[in-house]
Design a protein around this motif. Structure first.
Motif, PDB file in Angstrom:
ATOM      1  N   GLY A  37      43.635   3.369  -9.706  1.00 15.83           N
ATOM      2  CA  GLY A  37      42.364   3.569  -9.013  1.00 15.83           C
ATOM      3  C   GLY A  37      42.033   2.409  -8.089  1.00 15.83           C
ATOM      4  N   CYS A  38      42.230   1.182  -8.566  1.00 16.30           N
ATOM      5  CA  CYS A  38      41.939   0.006  -7.739  1.00 16.30           C
ATOM      6  C   CYS A  38      42.919  -0.123  -6.578  1.00 16.30           C
ATOM      7  CB  CYS A  38      41.931  -1.256  -8.599  1.00 16.30           C
ATOM      8  SG  CYS A  38      40.492  -1.368  -9.694  1.00 16.30           S
ATOM      9  N   GLU A  39      44.174   0.235  -6.817  1.00 17.75           N
ATOM     10  CA  GLU A  39      45.155   0.201  -5.729  1.00 17.75           C
ATOM     11  C   GLU A  39      44.785   1.205  -4.638  1.00 17.75           C
ATOM     12  OE1 GLU A  39      49.957   0.713  -4.971  1.00 17.75           O
ATOM     13  OE2 GLU A  39      49.156   0.988  -6.988  1.00 17.75           O
ATOM     14  N   PRO A  67      37.675 -10.356 -18.435  1.00 14.13           N
ATOM     15  CA  PRO A  67      36.478 -10.026 -17.645  1.00 14.13           C
ATOM     16  C   PRO A  67      36.301 -10.849 -16.370  1.00 14.13           C
ATOM     17  CG  PRO A  67      35.947  -9.976 -19.972  1.00 14.13           C
ATOM     18  CD  PRO A  67      37.365 -10.505 -19.868  1.00 14.13           C
ATOM     19  N   ALA A  68      36.644 -12.126 -16.401  1.00 14.66           N
ATOM     20  CA  ALA A  68      36.483 -12.954 -15.195  1.00 14.66           C
ATOM     21  C   ALA A  68      37.443 -12.500 -14.095  1.00 14.66           C
ATOM     22  CB  ALA A  68      36.706 -14.425 -15.525  1.00 14.66           C
ATOM     23  N   ALA A  69      38.658 -12.186 -14.461  1.00 18.77           N
ATOM     24  CA  ALA A  69      39.629 -11.699 -13.471  1.00 18.77           C
ATOM     25  C   ALA A  69      39.213 -10.326 -12.949  1.00 18.77           C
ATOM     26  CB  ALA A  69      41.024 -11.639 -14.084  1.00 18.77           C
ATOM     27  N   ALA A  70      38.704  -9.480 -13.844  1.00 22.97           N
ATOM     28  CA  ALA A  70      38.240  -8.152 -13.431  1.00 22.97           C
ATOM     29  C   ALA A  70      37.082  -8.275 -12.440  1.00 22.97           C
ATOM     30  CB  ALA A  70      37.820  -7.336 -14.651  1.00 22.97           C
ATOM     31  N   ALA A  71      36.184  -9.203 -12.695  1.00 24.38           N
ATOM     32  CA  ALA A  71      35.051  -9.413 -11.789  1.00 24.38           C
ATOM     33  C   ALA A  71      35.537  -9.856 -10.414  1.00 24.38           C
ATOM     34  CB  ALA A  71      34.079 -10.436 -12.374  1.00 24.38           C
ATOM     35  N   ALA A  72      36.576 -10.688 -10.385  1.00 21.75           N
ATOM     36  CA  ALA A  72      37.126 -11.147  -9.106  1.00 21.75           C
ATOM     37  C   ALA A  72      37.781  -9.989  -8.348  1.00 21.75           C
ATOM     38  CB  ALA A  72      38.135 -12.271  -9.337  1.00 21.75           C
ATOM     39  N   VAL A  73      38.508  -9.126  -9.059  1.00 22.93           N
ATOM     40  CA  VAL A  73      39.129  -7.959  -8.416  1.00 22.93           C
ATOM     41  C   VAL A  73      38.041  -7.039  -7.867  1.00 22.93           C
ATOM     42  CG1 VAL A  73      40.470  -5.852  -8.829  1.00 22.93           C
ATOM     43  CG2 VAL A  73      41.262  -8.040  -9.760  1.00 22.93           C
ATOM     44  N   GLN A  74      37.029  -6.777  -8.670  1.00 24.22           N
ATOM     45  CA  GLN A  74      35.936  -5.904  -8.221  1.00 24.22           C
ATOM     46  C   GLN A  74      35.233  -6.497  -7.004  1.00 24.22           C
ATOM     47  OE1 GLN A  74      33.233  -4.485 -11.240  1.00 24.22           O
ATOM     48  NE2 GLN A  74      31.681  -3.933  -9.727  1.00 24.22           N
ATOM     49  N   LEU A  77      37.350  -5.991  -3.913  1.00 19.42           N
ATOM     50  CA  LEU A  77      37.301  -4.611  -3.421  1.00 19.42           C
ATOM     51  C   LEU A  77      35.941  -4.284  -2.810  1.00 19.42           C
ATOM     52  CD1 LEU A  77      39.301  -2.841  -6.265  1.00 19.42           C
ATOM     53  CD2 LEU A  77      40.035  -3.213  -3.891  1.00 19.42           C
ATOM     54  N   GLU A  78      34.880  -4.809  -3.404  1.00 16.24           N
ATOM     55  CA  GLU A  78      33.543  -4.607  -2.839  1.00 16.24           C
ATOM     56  C   GLU A  78      33.429  -5.263  -1.466  1.00 16.24           C
ATOM     57  OE1 GLU A  78      30.779  -4.022  -6.814  1.00 16.24           O
ATOM     58  OE2 GLU A  78      31.194  -6.074  -6.134  1.00 16.24           O
ATOM     59  N   SER A  79      34.088  -6.407  -1.285  1.00 11.62           N
ATOM     60  CA  SER A  79      34.039  -7.076   0.020  1.00 11.62           C
ATOM     61  C   SER A  79      34.731  -6.249   1.100  1.00 11.62           C
ATOM     62  CB  SER A  79      34.652  -8.477  -0.063  1.00 11.62           C
ATOM     63  OG  SER A  79      36.071  -8.391  -0.148  1.00 11.62           O
ATOM     64  N   GLY A  81      34.418  -2.984   1.054  1.00  9.77           N
ATOM     65  CA  GLY A  81      33.548  -1.834   1.235  1.00  9.77           C
ATOM     66  C   GLY A  81      33.550  -0.833   0.094  1.00  9.77           C
ATOM     67  N   ALA A  82      34.398  -1.026  -0.901  1.00 13.10           N
ATOM     68  CA  ALA A  82      34.421  -0.111  -2.046  1.00 13.10           C
ATOM     69  C   ALA A  82      33.139  -0.257  -2.853  1.00 13.10           C
ATOM     70  CB  ALA A  82      35.623  -0.389  -2.934  1.00 13.10           C
ATOM     71  N   ARG A  83      32.659   0.860  -3.390  1.00 15.20           N
ATOM     72  CA  ARG A  83      31.471   0.835  -4.253  1.00 15.20           C
ATOM     73  C   ARG A  83      31.888   1.287  -5.639  1.00 15.20           C
ATOM     74  NH1 ARG A  83      26.852   4.116  -1.921  1.00 15.20           N
ATOM     75  NH2 ARG A  83      25.809   3.198  -3.705  1.00 15.20           N
ATOM     76  N   PHE A  84      31.274   0.683  -6.655  1.00  9.73           N
ATOM     77  CA  PHE A  84      31.638   0.967  -8.041  1.00  9.73           C
ATOM     78  C   PHE A  84      30.478   1.580  -8.809  1.00  9.73           C
ATOM     79  CE2 PHE A  84      34.808  -1.972  -6.707  1.00  9.73           C
ATOM     80  CZ  PHE A  84      35.944  -1.632  -7.420  1.00  9.73           C
ATOM     81  N   HIS A  85      30.793   2.541  -9.656  1.00  6.20           N
ATOM     82  CA  HIS A  85      29.860   3.157 -10.592  1.00  6.20           C
ATOM     83  C   HIS A  85      30.523   3.049 -11.963  1.00  6.20           C
ATOM     84  CE1 HIS A  85      27.723   4.884  -7.120  1.00  6.20           C
ATOM     85  NE2 HIS A  85      28.931   5.049  -6.635  1.00  6.20           N
ATOM     86  N   LEU A  86      30.391   1.877 -12.589  1.00  9.69           N
ATOM     87  CA  LEU A  86      31.036   1.639 -13.876  1.00  9.69           C
ATOM     88  C   LEU A  86      30.063   1.962 -15.002  1.00  9.69           C
ATOM     89  CD1 LEU A  86      32.912  -1.692 -13.068  1.00  9.69           C
ATOM     90  CD2 LEU A  86      33.770   0.654 -12.944  1.00  9.69           C
TER      91      LEU A  86
END
Length: 194
Positions: A37-39, A67-74, A77-79, A81-86
């Motif tokens: 999904g992230c790719e 969690p810290a690495a996941a936050a960096a990946v998110q 991706l947000e930078s 333009g991706a938007r997340f609904h977790l």
């Protein structure tokens, strides 16, 4: 996969279906925030598409990243333009005149052109369970990849090694090396690190 509209590989796609598209829509909802999904989110946002990810987890790649690495990946991706609904899940899809509406469990409605299912792999354990092997999220094996039956071994996506289902290539390669040694008469435990 989806509650009200079957996967048709035109509007409701799997990861295989999106790979075959030649004419991409403008707005894409991706179900799943794992590696695939992230790719897809990365590639599609870089290609200029509007991407929103929906996943019933607290972070991206929850079984893979701290969690810290996941936050960096998110954040990365947000930078783009991706938007997340977790957290919420997809309750239903509704066809509308100009595409689809994805209705989430938290009440949000996301307009989109297509939905891509990237919800990951789930081991098929029915045969192993019917054979009397111990199963949980996968076929339960020890670090020698031995199941609850002394003469049966398992590896790959179906194997749960010491409580872990590692559905990635590198763990599979480590398992294959260890099992080859074990079957050749040199009992070897799986080691995932250096």
């Amino acid at each position: 996969i989806l509650p009200t509209i079957p996967v048709d590989e035109k509007i409701i796609l799997t990861s295989d279906g999106i790979s075959a598209l030649t004419d991409f829509p403008k707005s894409i909802v991706i179900l799943g925030a794992g590696v695939i999904g992230c790719e897809f989110a990365n590639d599609l946002t870089l290609g200029g598409y509007e991407v929103q990810l929906v996943a019933p987890c607290e972070q991206v790649m929850p079984t893979l990243l701290h969690p810290a690495a996941a936050a960096a990946v998110q954040a990365g991706l947000e930078s783009l333009g991706a938007r997340f609904h977790l957290g919420p899940v997809l309750n239903r899809l509704q066809r509308v005149a100009d595409g689809l509406e994805a209705h989430l469990s938290d009440g949000q409605v996301i307009p989109c052109d297509v939905v891509v299912s990237a919800i990951g792999l789930r081991p098929r354990i029915d045969l192993a369970a019917a054979a009397g092997l111990q199963v949980n999220r996968g076929v339960v094996v020890d670090r020698h990849l031995q199941t609850s039956h002394a003469n049966i071994y398992a590896l790959g996506d179906c194997a749960e090694v010491d409580g872990l289902n590692l559905l990635y290539v590198m763990p599979l390669m480590s398992c294959a090396r260890a099992l080859a040694q074990t079957l050749a008469g040199n009992p070897t435990v799986v080691n995932y690190g250096p």
